[in-house]
Enzyme design. Sequence first.
Site, mmCIF file in Angstrom:
data_model
loop_
_atom_site.group_PDB
_atom_site.id
_atom_site.type_symbol
_atom_site.label_atom_id
_atom_site.label_comp_id
_atom_site.label_asym_id
_atom_site.label_seq_id
_atom_site.Cartn_x
_atom_site.Cartn_y
_atom_site.Cartn_z
ATOM 1 C CE1 TYR A 1 8.020 3.878 -12.180
ATOM 2 C CE2 TYR A 1 7.153 5.660 -10.860
ATOM 3 C CZ TYR A 1 8.049 4.630 -11.029
ATOM 4 O OH TYR A 1 8.954 4.350 -10.039
HETATM 5 N N1 LIG Z 1 13.034 3.000 -8.216
HETATM 6 C C1 LIG Z 1 12.328 1.995 -8.656
HETATM 7 O O1 LIG Z 1 12.810 1.147 -9.421
HETATM 8 C C2 LIG Z 1 10.891 1.850 -8.200
HETATM 9 C C3 LIG Z 1 10.230 0.618 -8.392
HETATM 10 C C4 LIG Z 1 8.921 0.532 -7.953
HETATM 11 C C5 LIG Z 1 8.277 1.605 -7.360
HETATM 12 N N2 LIG Z 1 8.939 2.798 -7.213
HETATM 13 C C6 LIG Z 1 8.279 3.975 -6.596
HETATM 14 O O2 LIG Z 1 7.805 3.606 -5.333
HETATM 15 C C7 LIG Z 1 6.401 3.841 -5.255
HETATM 16 C C8 LIG Z 1 5.828 2.832 -4.326
HETATM 17 O O3 LIG Z 1 5.851 1.538 -4.918
HETATM 18 P P1 LIG Z 1 4.517 0.851 -5.365
HETATM 19 O O4 LIG Z 1 3.467 1.871 -5.493
HETATM 20 O O5 LIG Z 1 4.785 0.034 -6.571
HETATM 21 O O6 LIG Z 1 4.245 -0.174 -4.164
HETATM 22 P P2 LIG Z 1 3.796 0.045 -2.644
HETATM 23 O O7 LIG Z 1 3.828 1.467 -2.265
HETATM 24 O O8 LIG Z 1 4.537 -0.946 -1.836
HETATM 25 O O9 LIG Z 1 2.273 -0.434 -2.724
HETATM 26 C C9 LIG Z 1 1.311 0.492 -3.122
HETATM 27 C C10 LIG Z 1 0.040 -0.205 -3.577
HETATM 28 O O10 LIG Z 1 -0.536 -0.936 -2.511
HETATM 29 C C11 LIG Z 1 -1.955 -0.766 -2.527
HETATM 30 N N3 LIG Z 1 -2.306 -0.036 -1.297
HETATM 31 C C12 LIG Z 1 -1.719 1.072 -0.771
HETATM 32 N N4 LIG Z 1 -2.314 1.455 0.371
HETATM 33 C C13 LIG Z 1 -3.310 0.569 0.587
HETATM 34 C C14 LIG Z 1 -4.268 0.408 1.613
HETATM 35 N N5 LIG Z 1 -4.330 1.239 2.648
HETATM 36 N N6 LIG Z 1 -5.125 -0.640 1.523
HETATM 37 C C15 LIG Z 1 -5.061 -1.506 0.493
HETATM 38 N N7 LIG Z 1 -4.185 -1.413 -0.521
HETATM 39 C C16 LIG Z 1 -3.295 -0.382 -0.475
HETATM 40 C C17 LIG Z 1 -2.291 0.012 -3.776
HETATM 41 O O11 LIG Z 1 -2.442 -0.899 -4.880
HETATM 42 P P3 LIG Z 1 -3.823 -1.611 -5.303
HETATM 43 O O12 LIG Z 1 -4.933 -1.031 -4.493
HETATM 44 O O13 LIG Z 1 -3.963 -1.336 -6.750
HETATM 45 O O14 LIG Z 1 -3.571 -3.047 -5.001
HETATM 46 C C18 LIG Z 1 -1.018 0.805 -3.994
HETATM 47 O O15 LIG Z 1 -0.852 1.215 -5.334
HETATM 48 C C19 LIG Z 1 5.914 3.820 -6.700
HETATM 49 O O16 LIG Z 1 4.675 4.467 -6.901
HETATM 50 C C20 LIG Z 1 7.061 4.509 -7.372
HETATM 51 O O17 LIG Z 1 6.938 5.913 -7.214
HETATM 52 C C21 LIG Z 1 10.243 2.922 -7.621
#
Ligand SMILES: NC(=O)c1ccc[n+]([C@@H]2O[C@H](COP(=O)([O-])OP(=O)(O)OC[C@H]3O[C@@H](n4cnc5c(N)ncnc54)[C@H](OP(=O)(O)O)[C@@H]3O)[C@@H](O)[C@H]2O)c1
Length: 307
Positions: free
Chosen positions: A51
């Site tokens: 990341y």
């Molecule tokens: N193992 C793997 O391969 C893998 C892959 C992906 C992710 N991950 C892990 O999982 C975590 C979660 O995934 P993710 O962060 O990519 O996606 P997610 O949690 O599904 O979406 C988070 C994103 O949604 C937006 N958001 C969150 N709360 C909000 C709200 N209340 N109102 C409006 N927008 C909101 C923000 O982005 P914006 O505001 O910028 O739009 C935030 O960064 C990652 O941080 C990482 O630690 C692991």
Amino acid sequence: MRIIGDTDLSVFELCLGTNPFGWTASEQESFDVLDAYVAAGGNFIDTADSYSVWADGHVGGESETVIGHWLAARRCRDELVIATKIGSLGGLSAENVRARVDDCLQRLGIDQIDLLYAHRDDPDAELEETVRAFDEVVKAGKARYLAISNYEPDRLEEAIAITEREGLAKFVALQPHYNLLERSYEQTRAGLVKRYGLACVPYFALAKGFLTGKYRPGQAGVSERGRLDGSSYADDRGWRALAAVDEVAAAHGTTDSAVALAWLLAQPTVVAPISSARTTDQLAEQLPMLTLELSDAELERLAVATA
Ligand SMILES: NC(=O)c1ccc[n+]([C@@H]2O[C@H](COP(=O)([O-])OP(=O)(O)OC[C@H]3O[C@@H](n4cnc5c(N)ncnc54)[C@H](OP(=O)(O)O)[C@@H]3O)[C@@H](O)[C@H]2O)c1
């Protein structure tokens, strides 16, 4: 709090994803989110060495570096369960495993990782070599427990079989892509998770932001996450799902984010969903998931709407 498998890791029911840190969130914004998460009782932090390598000019390690700076400033390492992942940068040969773990520790400024994930399968490395290298990391005291993410079910079972056959440190958790709109986990991996007593810690719990409700028909440009934004769900199925989430959220006077996360937390095998927040306001919309009790009828209504 929930326990990861049969370990002594006791974790908060919402794991804080940190891919925005050093990317869409500045260091100060990241510190604010981390402070707010800990103030709410949070202790489970998920990062990766890669990341945010996908961002222009980034090389990976940006998130771990921000977390390392914050841990040094707050001196709260012992209260936290820190999970990181290796394997996306340079694969999972024994040599790379050793080198990447040391890099993670250095960036995080800690002596030991609580939960070390194999981030994704590396078809170029012998699976036994990878599993032995992970075992050595545990024996060296550089990680307490091991976990796995993104492996095909047969490879996951093969990796587990090697640990059992060779008496190596076992995998205690699986991090799959799973949320209301991505349900294949239920058919392909939940059975294995049950059989082997793993903890399921699902990622993209908010469908990359789509399930927060900020995507609406006709609206564009609500996120700066590029290919990691939720716009791919903006279709009839996505809007149907969102309508169900909206309805349940309205009935409880809560947020869409809380409903999506509470649904996931209520699923069999799930120990703690992972979601990220770019700002403390976003985190504040997620935290009500902790006390939100969805009825069986609501859980079913959501599941049917997004099937
Ligand atoms: N193992 C793997 O391969 C893998 C892959 C992906 C992710 N991950 C892990 O999982 C975590 C979660 O995934 P993710 O962060 O990519 O996606 P997610 O949690 O599904 O979406 C988070 C994103 O949604 C937006 N958001 C969150 N709360 C909000 C709200 N209340 N109102 C409006 N927008 C909101 C923000 O982005 P914006 O505001 O910028 O739009 C935030 O960064 C990652 O941080 C990482 O630690 C692991």
